[in-house]
Design an enzyme around this catalytic site. Structure first.
Site, short mmCIF file in Angstrom:
data_model
loop_
_atom_site.label_atom_id
_atom_site.label_comp_id
_atom_site.label_asym_id
_atom_site.label_seq_id
_atom_site.Cartn_x
_atom_site.Cartn_y
_atom_site.Cartn_z
N SER A 143 -10.92 -0.33 -5.24
CA SER A 143 -11.96 0.15 -4.33
C SER A 143 -11.75 -0.33 -2.90
O SER A 143 -12.34 0.23 -1.98
CB SER A 143 -13.33 -0.30 -4.83
N TYR A 144 -10.91 -1.34 -2.71
CA TYR A 144 -10.72 -1.89 -1.37
C TYR A 144 -9.32 -1.64 -0.81
O TYR A 144 -9.09 -1.89 0.36
CB TYR A 144 -10.99 -3.39 -1.38
N GLY A 145 -8.39 -1.18 -1.65
CA GLY A 145 -7.05 -0.97 -1.12
C GLY A 145 -6.08 -0.53 -2.19
O GLY A 145 -6.44 -0.29 -3.35
N THR A 146 -4.81 -0.44 -1.76
CA THR A 146 -3.72 0.00 -2.63
C THR A 146 -2.63 -1.06 -2.64
O THR A 146 -2.37 -1.68 -1.61
CB THR A 146 -3.15 1.34 -2.13
N VAL A 147 -1.99 -1.22 -3.78
CA VAL A 147 -0.87 -2.15 -3.91
C VAL A 147 0.40 -1.33 -4.10
O VAL A 147 0.49 -0.51 -5.02
CB VAL A 147 -1.07 -3.12 -5.09
N VAL A 176 1.81 0.50 -7.24
CA VAL A 176 1.58 -0.39 -8.39
C VAL A 176 0.16 -0.23 -8.92
O VAL A 176 -0.06 -0.13 -10.12
CB VAL A 176 1.85 -1.85 -7.99
N GLY A 177 -0.81 -0.20 -8.03
CA GLY A 177 -2.20 -0.09 -8.44
C GLY A 177 -3.07 0.32 -7.27
O GLY A 177 -2.65 0.35 -6.11
N LYS A 190 -0.20 -5.36 -0.48
CA LYS A 190 -1.57 -4.89 -0.63
C LYS A 190 -2.04 -4.34 0.71
O LYS A 190 -2.08 -5.07 1.70
CB LYS A 190 -2.49 -6.02 -1.11
N ASP A 204 -13.76 -13.37 -10.00
CA ASP A 204 -13.24 -12.09 -10.52
C ASP A 204 -12.09 -12.34 -11.50
O ASP A 204 -11.02 -11.74 -11.39
CB ASP A 204 -12.78 -11.20 -9.37
#
Length: 595
Positions: free
Chosen positions: A14-18, A10-11, A33, A125
């Site tokens: 900088s801290y992880g992948t979804v 999905v996306g 996530k 954020d």
């Protein structure tokens, strides 16, 4: 991840992948996530912070956390899947959202921000990518990796937070004493982007962003200008002095009047002069023409519809840094439009339904046609049953394990405190299982008798012995004499010893077969057993005695045969006394036989 099937990415940040995944058992589409495995402590800190806030705070305009687990040293967060964001809406509508859609989205976003701020939480954020939009038009604020509680006076925050385009001037200048106004500034920038379709302060660096803030919004305050002049990053840089329109509608001509007032209240250089989320919800932009009164019922109906479709399971916490679920229940803060929290639909609601269904099934089982009829139990069993019933009424029994086993045999009290049925054939069974009442050899038994009153059974056995003795006397009445009394007594003693020896063998054999543990032997409670088996054995022994007497009668003279009818009453009482002792021995042996 063995329980999920990966469908795609999905996306990525900088801290992880979804990842978009599908639950193999239920078919539910979720978003997982996955945080990167990095040696820096900041990744675990961000993951832990997001888990903490999503567990503690629930709202219909906040994303729902379903599950948390760790695999291959990577933290996995399972969320409800919403693949649409406000950024996707802006890419579709290049010139901005229509006014009706924009007002509905902003109203829900402000409700989420107000909920966080009322609980002293700063998101830090807020941007279009972090506003999810469901198919029914419900917006949900997500990505709480930067969220944190307000610091105490004197404490400092992290200076590098928020995406640059939506960063407030105090964050750009790395002022560590910021608070809730940073979210209000980001909201103002996002409102302009949602209304026009273009970002308000796109920039490539902090200096570029600071220069555009001065040009489009206003000059720095004395406090911020002092920080700017002392910062080595901006050494030698001189900011321009710009004259800005005083009215909001001239300052933001592309926006309509009321929306421009909201943006002007959000984009104030001085954080103390920025408005609050509560004041924004009371603005004329939302209160005019009865918008709130019309939209609240519509929003409530959409939330109820989504709650029925997305009945999520309550998260199973396998993350060691998580707080216990019991503490979580005490610290969950909700602010919903519904009579309950739609975010909590799932295991808790399903558990309440199962509890109600269980009560209905218990009532039906007690009043149904196929029930086992109630029988009279000994007093000690009744005490155990009452204690078990009291334990079952505690709420914890339904939370842990519903006592469905009680419906199969409500007369069996052999259940432990957790509602788990024990094996009746195991050595540690506390109470013997109930007796089959349909057995042919138990038809003559008295089910209502008690072990503590054996006199009635001894009386019946004595009557049977007397009846059989009278039959013998009538058969041999012409050939009996009183001279052979000792011979008859010796014969009866021999028969008695023979019966006692047989019963001892039976009892000892049963002891070897059962082989119960010694530690549990004293705690056995034996049910009521009839006396029919022993009566039949005694009847058979008396038949043998008759045959022996007949054989002796053929060998001896008729004058030496004893007469039972003319026996001395004292002797009969003595025999009756021996019979009582004999009955007690048989009773004791019968217990071993029943085991």
């Amino acid at each position: 991840m063995e329980m999920y099937e990966t469908l795609g990415k999905v996306g990525e940040g900088s801290y992880g992948t979804v990842m978009k995944c599908k639950h193999k058992d239920t078919g539910r589409i979720v978003a997982i996530k996955i945080f990167y495995e990095k040696p820096e402590k900041s990744v675990n800190k961000i993951a832990t912070r997001e888990i903490k806030f999503l567990k503690q705070f629930r709202h219909e305009n906040l994303v729902n956390l379903i599950e948390v687990f760790r695999q291959k040293k990577k933290i996995h967060l399972v969320f409800e899947f919403i693949d649409h964001t406000v950024l996707d809406e802006l890419q579709h509508y290049c010139h901005g959202l229509e006014s009706k859609r924009l007002r509905k989205y902003l109203f829900q976003i402000l409700r989420a921000i107000e909920y966080l701020h009322n609980n002293n939480i700063i998101h830090r954020d807020i941007k279009p990518e972090n506003i999810l939009v469901s198919q029914s038009g419900i917006t949900k604020l997500c990505d709480f990796g930067f969220a944190r509680t307000l610091a105490a006076p004197g404490d400092v925050y992290t200076d590098y937070v928020a995406t640059r385009w939506y960063r407030a001037p105090e964050l750009v200048l790395k002022d560590t004493s910021y608070g809730k106004p940073v979210d209000i500034w980001a909201l103002g920038c996002m409102i302009i982007e949602m209304a026009t379709g273009h970002p308000f302060l796109p920039s490539s660096s902090d200096l570029d962003l600071l220069h555009k803030i001065v040009l489009k919004v206003g000059n720095l305050t004395p406090h911020l200008h002092n920080i700017f002049s002392k910062s080595p990053i901006f050494a030698g840089v001189v900011l321009p002095q710009v004259q800005h329109p005083k009215t909001a509608r001239k300052k933001y001509p592309k926006l309509n009047g009321l929306l421009a007032d909201i943006v002007h209240a959000c984009l104030q250089i001085d954080p103390a002069e920025r408005t609050s989320s509560t004041d924004l919800l009371r603005h004329d932009y939302f209160t005019r023409d009865g918008f709130i009164e019309k939209f609240i019922p519509e929003l409530r109906a959409k939330l109820l519809q989504e709650a029925k479709v997305n009945s999520f399971i309550k998260p199973k916490e396998n993350f060691k840094e998580n707080e216990p679920v019991r503490d979580e229940k005490k610290s969950v803060f909700t602010n919903t439009l519904l009579y309950g929290n739609p975010s909590l639909y799932g295991k808790e609601v399903d558990r309440d339904k199962r509890a109600k269904e269980l009560k209905v099934r218990v009532i039906k089982a007690k009043g149904g046609k196929g029930d086992v009829p109630d029988q009279k139990k000994p007093e000690y069993e009744g005490d155990h049953r009452q204690q078990g019933t009291a334990d079952d009424t505690q709420p914890s029994s339904l939370d842990k394990k519903p006592s469905v086993l009680e419906l199969t045999n409500p007369l069996n009290p052999s259940e432990n405190s957790d509602g788990v049925k024990e094996d009746p054939h195991a050595g540690g069974c506390m109470i013997m299982p109930p007796i089959n009442l349909t057995s042919s050899n138990l038809l003559a038994a008295n089910l209502s008798s008690n072990l503590s009153h054996p006199n009635s059974r001894l009386t019946e056995r004595t009557k049977k012995r007397r009846t059989s003795s009278q039959t013998i006397g009538q058969t041999l009445s012409n050939s009996r004499q009183e001279d052979t009394g000792p011979t008859q007594v010796q014969t009866e003693k021999g028969a008695f010893n023979e019966r006692t020896g047989q019963n001892d063998q039976i009892s000892s054999g049963n002891k070897r077969k059962l082989n119960f543990p010694k530690c549990d032997r004293k705690e056995f409670h034996f049910p009521e057993l009839p006396f029919t088996v022993q009566a039949k054995e005694m009847k058979g022994m008396e038949v043998k005695q008759i045959k022996v007497l007949k054989r002796e009668s053929k060998k001896t003279d008729s004058s030496k045969i004893p007469t039972l009818l003319s026996m001395d009453p004292n002797q009969e009482k003595q025999e009756g006394g021996d019979g009582d002792c004999e009955g007690k021995n048989l009773k004791r042996n019968r217990f071993f036989f029943s085991r």
